[in-house]
Design a protein around this motif. Sequence first.
Motif, PDB file in Angstrom:
ATOM      1  N   MET A  42      35.886  32.316  41.854  1.00  0.00           N
ATOM      2  CA  MET A  42      34.781  32.189  42.801  1.00  0.00           C
ATOM      3  C   MET A  42      33.579  31.503  42.147  1.00  0.00           C
ATOM      4  O   MET A  42      33.412  31.547  40.926  1.00  0.00           O
ATOM      5  CB  MET A  42      34.375  33.575  43.327  1.00  0.00           C
ATOM      6  N   VAL A  43      32.794  30.859  42.994  1.00  0.00           N
ATOM      7  CA  VAL A  43      31.570  30.179  42.565  1.00  0.00           C
ATOM      8  C   VAL A  43      30.473  30.477  43.579  1.00  0.00           C
ATOM      9  O   VAL A  43      30.608  30.130  44.758  1.00  0.00           O
ATOM     10  CB  VAL A  43      31.767  28.652  42.477  1.00  0.00           C
ATOM     11  N   ASP A  44      29.434  31.144  43.159  1.00  0.00           N
ATOM     12  CA  ASP A  44      28.215  31.342  43.950  1.00  0.00           C
ATOM     13  C   ASP A  44      28.399  32.198  45.198  1.00  0.00           C
ATOM     14  O   ASP A  44      27.709  33.195  45.382  1.00  0.00           O
ATOM     15  CB  ASP A  44      27.618  29.976  44.324  1.00  0.00           C
ATOM     16  N   TYR A  97      19.661  25.723  32.554  1.00  0.00           N
ATOM     17  CA  TYR A  97      20.192  24.636  33.371  1.00  0.00           C
ATOM     18  C   TYR A  97      21.715  24.638  33.322  1.00  0.00           C
ATOM     19  O   TYR A  97      22.351  23.705  32.795  1.00  0.00           O
ATOM     20  CB  TYR A  97      19.628  23.296  32.893  1.00  0.00           C
ATOM     21  N   VAL A  98      22.311  25.693  33.872  1.00  0.00           N
ATOM     22  CA  VAL A  98      23.769  25.811  33.903  1.00  0.00           C
ATOM     23  C   VAL A  98      24.224  26.330  35.264  1.00  0.00           C
ATOM     24  O   VAL A  98      23.553  27.137  35.897  1.00  0.00           O
ATOM     25  CB  VAL A  98      24.312  26.751  32.796  1.00  0.00           C
ATOM     26  N   TYR A  99      25.381  25.834  35.689  1.00  0.00           N
ATOM     27  CA  TYR A  99      26.067  26.371  36.855  1.00  0.00           C
ATOM     28  C   TYR A  99      27.071  27.410  36.369  1.00  0.00           C
ATOM     29  O   TYR A  99      27.670  27.255  35.304  1.00  0.00           O
ATOM     30  CB  TYR A  99      26.831  25.273  37.594  1.00  0.00           C
ATOM     31  N   LEU A 100      27.279  28.447  37.174  1.00  0.00           N
ATOM     32  CA  LEU A 100      28.143  29.546  36.766  1.00  0.00           C
ATOM     33  C   LEU A 100      29.303  29.746  37.742  1.00  0.00           C
ATOM     34  O   LEU A 100      29.163  29.532  38.943  1.00  0.00           O
ATOM     35  CB  LEU A 100      27.346  30.850  36.701  1.00  0.00           C
ATOM     36  N   GLY A 101      30.423  30.163  37.194  1.00  0.00           N
ATOM     37  CA  GLY A 101      31.578  30.531  38.006  1.00  0.00           C
ATOM     38  C   GLY A 101      32.388  31.559  37.245  1.00  0.00           C
ATOM     39  O   GLY A 101      32.160  31.779  36.053  1.00  0.00           O
ATOM     40  N   GLU A 102      33.338  32.191  37.909  1.00  0.00           N
ATOM     41  CA  GLU A 102      34.134  33.198  37.228  1.00  0.00           C
ATOM     42  C   GLU A 102      35.527  33.340  37.834  1.00  0.00           C
ATOM     43  O   GLU A 102      35.770  32.916  38.970  1.00  0.00           O
ATOM     44  CB  GLU A 102      33.444  34.561  37.224  1.00  0.00           C
ATOM     45  N   MET A 103      36.390  33.955  37.053  1.00  0.00           N
ATOM     46  CA  MET A 103      37.762  34.193  37.459  1.00  0.00           C
ATOM     47  C   MET A 103      38.157  35.617  37.075  1.00  0.00           C
ATOM     48  O   MET A 103      38.097  35.988  35.912  1.00  0.00           O
ATOM     49  CB  MET A 103      38.703  33.192  36.753  1.00  0.00           C
ATOM     50  N   ILE A 104      38.523  36.412  38.069  1.00  0.00           N
ATOM     51  CA  ILE A 104      39.037  37.752  37.804  1.00  0.00           C
ATOM     52  C   ILE A 104      40.535  37.627  37.544  1.00  0.00           C
ATOM     53  O   ILE A 104      41.229  36.859  38.225  1.00  0.00           O
ATOM     54  CB  ILE A 104      38.811  38.686  39.007  1.00  0.00           C
ATOM     55  N   THR A 105      41.042  38.366  36.573  1.00  0.00           N
ATOM     56  CA  THR A 105      42.468  38.298  36.253  1.00  0.00           C
ATOM     57  C   THR A 105      43.030  39.672  35.911  1.00  0.00           C
ATOM     58  O   THR A 105      42.288  40.572  35.503  1.00  0.00           O
ATOM     59  CB  THR A 105      42.728  37.325  35.080  1.00  0.00           C
ATOM     60  N   THR A 106      44.330  39.786  36.081  1.00  0.00           N
ATOM     61  CA  THR A 106      45.017  41.033  35.724  1.00  0.00           C
ATOM     62  C   THR A 106      45.405  41.068  34.247  1.00  0.00           C
ATOM     63  O   THR A 106      45.993  42.040  33.788  1.00  0.00           O
ATOM     64  CB  THR A 106      46.278  41.206  36.584  1.00  0.00           C
ATOM     65  N   GLU A 112      44.136  45.882  40.328  1.00  0.00           N
ATOM     66  CA  GLU A 112      44.624  45.858  38.943  1.00  0.00           C
ATOM     67  C   GLU A 112      43.867  44.847  38.077  1.00  0.00           C
ATOM     68  O   GLU A 112      44.370  44.395  37.043  1.00  0.00           O
ATOM     69  CB  GLU A 112      46.136  45.586  38.885  1.00  0.00           C
ATOM     70  N   ALA A 113      42.663  44.486  38.502  1.00  0.00           N
ATOM     71  CA  ALA A 113      41.839  43.573  37.692  1.00  0.00           C
ATOM     72  C   ALA A 113      41.575  44.192  36.325  1.00  0.00           C
ATOM     73  O   ALA A 113      41.224  45.365  36.217  1.00  0.00           O
ATOM     74  CB  ALA A 113      40.522  43.297  38.400  1.00  0.00           C
ATOM     75  N   LYS A 114      41.752  43.389  35.280  1.00  0.00           N
ATOM     76  CA  LYS A 114      41.550  43.878  33.915  1.00  0.00           C
ATOM     77  C   LYS A 114      40.417  43.156  33.189  1.00  0.00           C
ATOM     78  O   LYS A 114      39.739  43.742  32.359  1.00  0.00           O
ATOM     79  CB  LYS A 114      42.852  43.711  33.106  1.00  0.00           C
ATOM     80  N   SER A 115      40.241  41.880  33.483  1.00  0.00           N
ATOM     81  CA  SER A 115      39.179  41.130  32.807  1.00  0.00           C
ATOM     82  C   SER A 115      38.646  40.030  33.709  1.00  0.00           C
ATOM     83  O   SER A 115      39.245  39.690  34.731  1.00  0.00           O
ATOM     84  CB  SER A 115      39.680  40.543  31.484  1.00  0.00           C
ATOM     85  N   ILE A 116      37.495  39.485  33.319  1.00  0.00           N
ATOM     86  CA  ILE A 116      36.863  38.396  34.069  1.00  0.00           C
ATOM     87  C   ILE A 116      36.505  37.284  33.085  1.00  0.00           C
ATOM     88  O   ILE A 116      35.928  37.544  32.027  1.00  0.00           O
ATOM     89  CB  ILE A 116      35.583  38.856  34.788  1.00  0.00           C
ATOM     90  N   ILE A 117      36.871  36.080  33.441  1.00  0.00           N
ATOM     91  CA  ILE A 117      36.525  34.906  32.627  1.00  0.00           C
ATOM     92  C   ILE A 117      35.329  34.224  33.283  1.00  0.00           C
ATOM     93  O   ILE A 117      35.369  33.869  34.464  1.00  0.00           O
ATOM     94  CB  ILE A 117      37.706  33.925  32.539  1.00  0.00           C
ATOM     95  N   ALA A 118      34.251  34.079  32.541  1.00  0.00           N
ATOM     96  CA  ALA A 118      33.044  33.424  33.049  1.00  0.00           C
ATOM     97  C   ALA A 118      32.945  32.017  32.470  1.00  0.00           C
ATOM     98  O   ALA A 118      33.247  31.811  31.290  1.00  0.00           O
ATOM     99  CB  ALA A 118      31.806  34.227  32.675  1.00  0.00           C
ATOM    100  N   ILE A 119      32.553  31.058  33.286  1.00  0.00           N
ATOM    101  CA  ILE A 119      32.367  29.692  32.794  1.00  0.00           C
ATOM    102  C   ILE A 119      30.971  29.191  33.138  1.00  0.00           C
ATOM    103  O   ILE A 119      30.332  29.665  34.089  1.00  0.00           O
ATOM    104  CB  ILE A 119      33.419  28.707  33.351  1.00  0.00           C
ATOM    105  N   ALA A 120      30.502  28.229  32.352  1.00  0.00           N
ATOM    106  CA  ALA A 120      29.198  27.602  32.589  1.00  0.00           C
ATOM    107  C   ALA A 120      29.303  26.110  32.331  1.00  0.00           C
ATOM    108  O   ALA A 120      29.950  25.687  31.365  1.00  0.00           O
ATOM    109  CB  ALA A 120      28.134  28.214  31.686  1.00  0.00           C
TER     110      ALA A 120
END
Length: 380
Positions: free
Chosen positions: A132-134, A166-175, A66-74
């Motif tokens: 998750m990260v990497d 020069y950025v690190y990336l991570g993300e969060m899947i959410t409903t 039921e994933a609806k969106s993903i939040i990406a961070i840097a």
Amino acid sequence: MTLAQLKEEIIAYSSSIGIDKIGFASADPFVELKERLITQQNLGYQSGFEEKNIDKRVYPDLVLPEAKSIIAIALAYPSKMKNAPLSKRDERRGLFCRASWGEDYHTILKQKLVLLQSFILEKVPTAKVVSMVDTGELSDRAVAERAGIGWSGKNCSIITKEFGSYVYLGEMITTIPLPPDTPIADQCGSCTKCIDACPTGAIVQGGQLDSNKCIAFLTQTKTFLADEYREKLGNRIYGCDTCQQVCPENKGKDFHLHEEMEPDPEVVKPLLKELLFISNRDFKEKFGSLSGAWRGKKPLQRNAIIGIAHYKDQTAIGDLEKLLKEDTRPVIRGTAAWAIGKIGTDQSKIILNAAKEREKDADVVAEIEKGLNLLKNQKI
């Protein structure tokens, strides 16, 4: 509260906890990515460190139903080191890439994502999230690209307008079906500087990388390094920054926004000879907090030996001889033998011939022969 208002609150909160950039994307399948991943797999370009199940990398709902969106961070990391020690004739130094300066970025980003997750669940207690990260299932780069964090450069890095690559990336899947952002159009244009500068030709074409040729990958391997890459390695202990250093988008980009990312010069530019005999305990104490320590000390010691050979550091011959005689690991003994031949002192031939008489491992014997052949070419 509307979803648009929730998104604005998430953005404001992310800024307050030190997230430098945030973007939002749909959790639709990454169809184009699947085709690229299959191509990479068929060509043998994958490193082996990736998630093996391609569908999990492509379909977010396989990770979170039921994933609806993903939040990406840097998060931006520094590109310049303050008070960097010089490499001197009898004190040659190696180098960790910028992405391994300071505290392990996996830890830093996971801490940010935990805070962000708690904030979101306070606002929407019924929501479900997976961060998750990497090393997670999704492609950090594909998510960041869709979320408008930056565009995917020819060097296979996400390039942001503000911080370059020069950025690190991570993300969060959410409903939660948060409103998506607009991706940024490719801005590399006709530039090919990263492709031209890659030491091993690992960037096959813009956006396509043969991981098995990439020095960043090669520094993490635990076997003998192929002959053609030893000269290319130089004094790199872990990782490679060449394709980022030549990128015009990175010119003048140097951000010191996170204290935990600041490098200890003596740690990330270590003395090569000191790495050769470091104990497991001392290695963990000195290097354990770096992302570059995740494979243990063996690959880094092998790289240090190659770095010593790169400098032709004659003051290290005694140390290399000791490794050749006493180290229990064939990769270390063999690489030391090759390095002794590469450096080429008056004692090198004597040391290698003695080692050839006692050595039982066929791979090490082959490296001894390489060392002796190097001496012949140098007429020693």
